[in-house]
Design a protein around this motif. Structure first.
Motif, PDB file in Angstrom:
ATOM      1  N   LEU A  85       0.587  -1.086  -0.066  1.00 24.53           N
ATOM      2  CA  LEU A  85      -0.053  -0.146   0.088  1.00 24.53           C
ATOM      3  C   LEU A  85       0.762   1.215   0.059  1.00 24.53           C
ATOM      4  N   ARG A 106      -6.810  -9.680  -3.963  1.00 24.83           N
ATOM      5  CA  ARG A 106      -7.469 -10.438  -2.757  1.00 24.83           C
ATOM      6  C   ARG A 106      -8.115 -11.606  -3.294  1.00 24.83           C
ATOM      7  N   GLU A 114     -10.439  -0.766  -5.825  1.00 27.22           N
ATOM      8  CA  GLU A 114      -9.167  -0.527  -5.726  1.00 27.22           C
ATOM      9  C   GLU A 114      -8.535  -0.199  -3.999  1.00 27.22           C
ATOM     10  N   CYS A 115      -7.714  -0.877  -3.569  1.00 25.48           N
ATOM     11  CA  CYS A 115      -7.536  -0.654  -2.154  1.00 25.48           C
ATOM     12  C   CYS A 115      -6.535   0.810  -2.082  1.00 25.48           C
ATOM     13  N   ASN A 119      -9.458   2.843   2.857  1.00 26.88           N
ATOM     14  CA  ASN A 119     -10.349   1.793   2.775  1.00 26.88           C
ATOM     15  C   ASN A 119      -9.778   0.444   2.948  1.00 26.88           C
ATOM     16  N   PHE A 120      -8.403   0.135   3.211  1.00 25.04           N
ATOM     17  CA  PHE A 120      -8.111  -1.349   3.381  1.00 25.04           C
ATOM     18  C   PHE A 120      -8.663  -1.939   4.961  1.00 25.04           C
ATOM     19  N   PRO A 121      -9.099  -3.060   5.048  1.00 24.82           N
ATOM     20  CA  PRO A 121      -9.094  -4.113   3.995  1.00 24.82           C
ATOM     21  C   PRO A 121     -10.481  -4.406   3.189  1.00 24.82           C
ATOM     22  N   ASN A 122     -11.244  -3.271   3.241  1.00 24.04           N
ATOM     23  CA  ASN A 122     -12.646  -3.474   2.692  1.00 24.04           C
ATOM     24  C   ASN A 122     -12.286  -3.174   1.033  1.00 24.04           C
ATOM     25  N   CYS A 123     -11.563  -3.909   0.515  1.00 31.79           N
ATOM     26  CA  CYS A 123     -11.262  -3.655  -1.024  1.00 31.79           C
ATOM     27  C   CYS A 123     -10.735  -5.023  -1.752  1.00 31.79           C
ATOM     28  N   ILE A 126      -4.714  -3.986  -5.267  1.00 29.09           N
ATOM     29  CA  ILE A 126      -3.701  -2.960  -5.029  1.00 29.09           C
ATOM     30  C   ILE A 126      -2.922  -3.026  -6.355  1.00 29.09           C
TER      31      ILE A 126
END
Lengths: 171, 233
Positions: A85, A106, A114-115, A119-123, A126
């Motif tokens: 990230l 993922r 897109e992460c 917003n990670f981990p709701n994506c 990357i």
């Protein structure tokens, strides 16, 4: 008259024999050609598989790179998601891998979009490098690891992911 | 119908059979454009040759009845040889290709998948939270202490199977209209390559076609937990 009849009979036999021999030669030649063709086809498909495997191994090698690898535990195929990230935001690293495309996906648990650090981990993905529009690129399965939780009550969490890559760095 | 007519019929049938065999071979196997053209040209040449021989023998033999019977016997022998060789070729090709299909091929992709799958951190802690176990550890514990439970109260084997199912469904979705027709996931405890006990077995879809697969080994002394995944396409 008899000698003429014998002569034409002999010629006929020679003619027949010649036809048979030529036909047999062509037939066996054809059989050999077909077998050679099938074997060549097998070789071509094996070459394609070997090239694909080479690409997958090189992709996995990227996961072991210190810029992306997860070093907190012994794991050769683990990617540090936090590093990925951060790397995504660092434009200075855009030419580091010598790739045109580098994306981490993922797989499980899956996500969409897109992460980013926000917003990670709701994506779901990357994208570290995207020079041009790639519809598909070779990929390899990796583990996506990170430190989850607070400093005192945290643990290392690994998920299932795929790393997609394309470009000169893989050749 | 006399012997000459029978021979002529056998010739006609053999020409059709050879043409059909060549057509089948060139259509079934993707041999490549140049090879297809070469095979096509040779096929046409053979058919033409047989037609010429057939025409020549039937018409000349009518005029020259003295050599009819002997020639007919030779023609019959030749046709039988050609048909026999063609049949042997088709049978041999069939056996060779069938043998190739039934073989399971080692896949690097599946091998990488299994490695990463076993690293997956589950939501099952064996001693205290948040010391959650990897899937690999759950498989080992499932064999060693199958009655043991996670700190959440769920059974270890049940958790291992459920998580494996979820991962497999997300990674290799199966179905009649999908590239993957079926999967067989199997985990055994083995000592010296002999299976002692089955830990987990998952089957999805239809797995009768060509197979790629890989194995993952996890030490659990005195043996190993051997986990295999077969993908049928």
């Amino acid at each position: 008259m008899q000698s003429v009849a014998r002569c034409s009979r002999g010629q006929m036999k020679i003619q027949e024999m010649a036809f048979v021999l030529v036909a047999m030669m062509i037939f066996f030649g054809l059989v050999a050609l077909i077998f050679a063709s099938i074997n060549m086809n097998k070789l071509n498909s094996q070459t394609a598989v070997l090239r694909e495997n080479d690409a997958r191994e090189l992709i996995r090698k990227i996961a072991g790179n210190s810029e992306l690898g997860f070093t907190a535990m012994t794991c050769s195929n683990c990617i540090d998601v936090d590093k990925a990230l951060v790397l995504k935001e660092q434009r200075a690293y855009s030419g580091f891998f010598n790739l045109d495309y580098l994306m981490i996906e993922r797989v499980f648990p899956s996500g969409k979009g897109e992460c980013s650090i926000v917003n990670f981990p709701n994506c779901g993905t990357i994208t570290i490098i995207s020079s041009s529009g790639f519809l598909s690129a070779p990929y390899g399965y990796v583990s996506l690891c990170r430190y989850e939780g607070t400093r005192d009550k945290g643990y290392y969490k690994c998920e299932l992911g795929r790393i997609h890559a394309a470009g000169k760095g893989l050749e | 119908m006399n012997l000459r007519d029978y021979t002529a019929k056998i010739f006609e049938i053999s020409i059709v059979v050879i043409a059909l065999i060549l057509f089948y071979i060139t259509k079934t196997f993707d041999i490549g454009t140049w090879y297809n053209i070469t095979v096509g040209i040779i096929a046409v040449l053979i058919v033409l040759l047989l037609v010429v021989v057939y025409y020549d023998l039937t018409h000349n033999n009518l005029k020259n009845k003295k050599i009819g019977r002997k020639g007919q016997e030779e023609i019959t022998g030749f046709v039988l040889v050609v048909v026999l060789v063609a049949v042997i070729l088709v049978v041999f090709l069939g056996i060779t290709l069938r043998g190739d299909k039934s073989n399971s091929q080692e896949s690097l992709d599946v091998s990488h998948f299994l490695d990463s799958m076993m690293e997956y951190t589950t939501d099952c802690a064996l001693q205290y939270e948040p010391a959650y176990s990897e899937l690999d550890e759950l498989f080992r514990e499932c064999y060693s202490n199958s009655d043991k439970k996670c700190t959440s109260g769920k059974g270890i084997c049940e958790q291992a199977k459920n998580i494996s199912l979820e991962i497999l469904d997300a990674s290799w979705p199966t179905g009649a209209n999908r590239p993957v027709k079926g999967i067989v996931f199997n985990s055994d405890y083995e000592i010296n390559n002999s299976v002692i006990a089955n830990v987990i077995k998952i089957e999805r879809g239809n797995c009768s076609s060509s197979v790629i697969g890989a194995e993952h080994f996890s030490a659990n002394l005195p043996g190993n937990i051997v986990t295999s995944l077969k993908i049928c396409s």
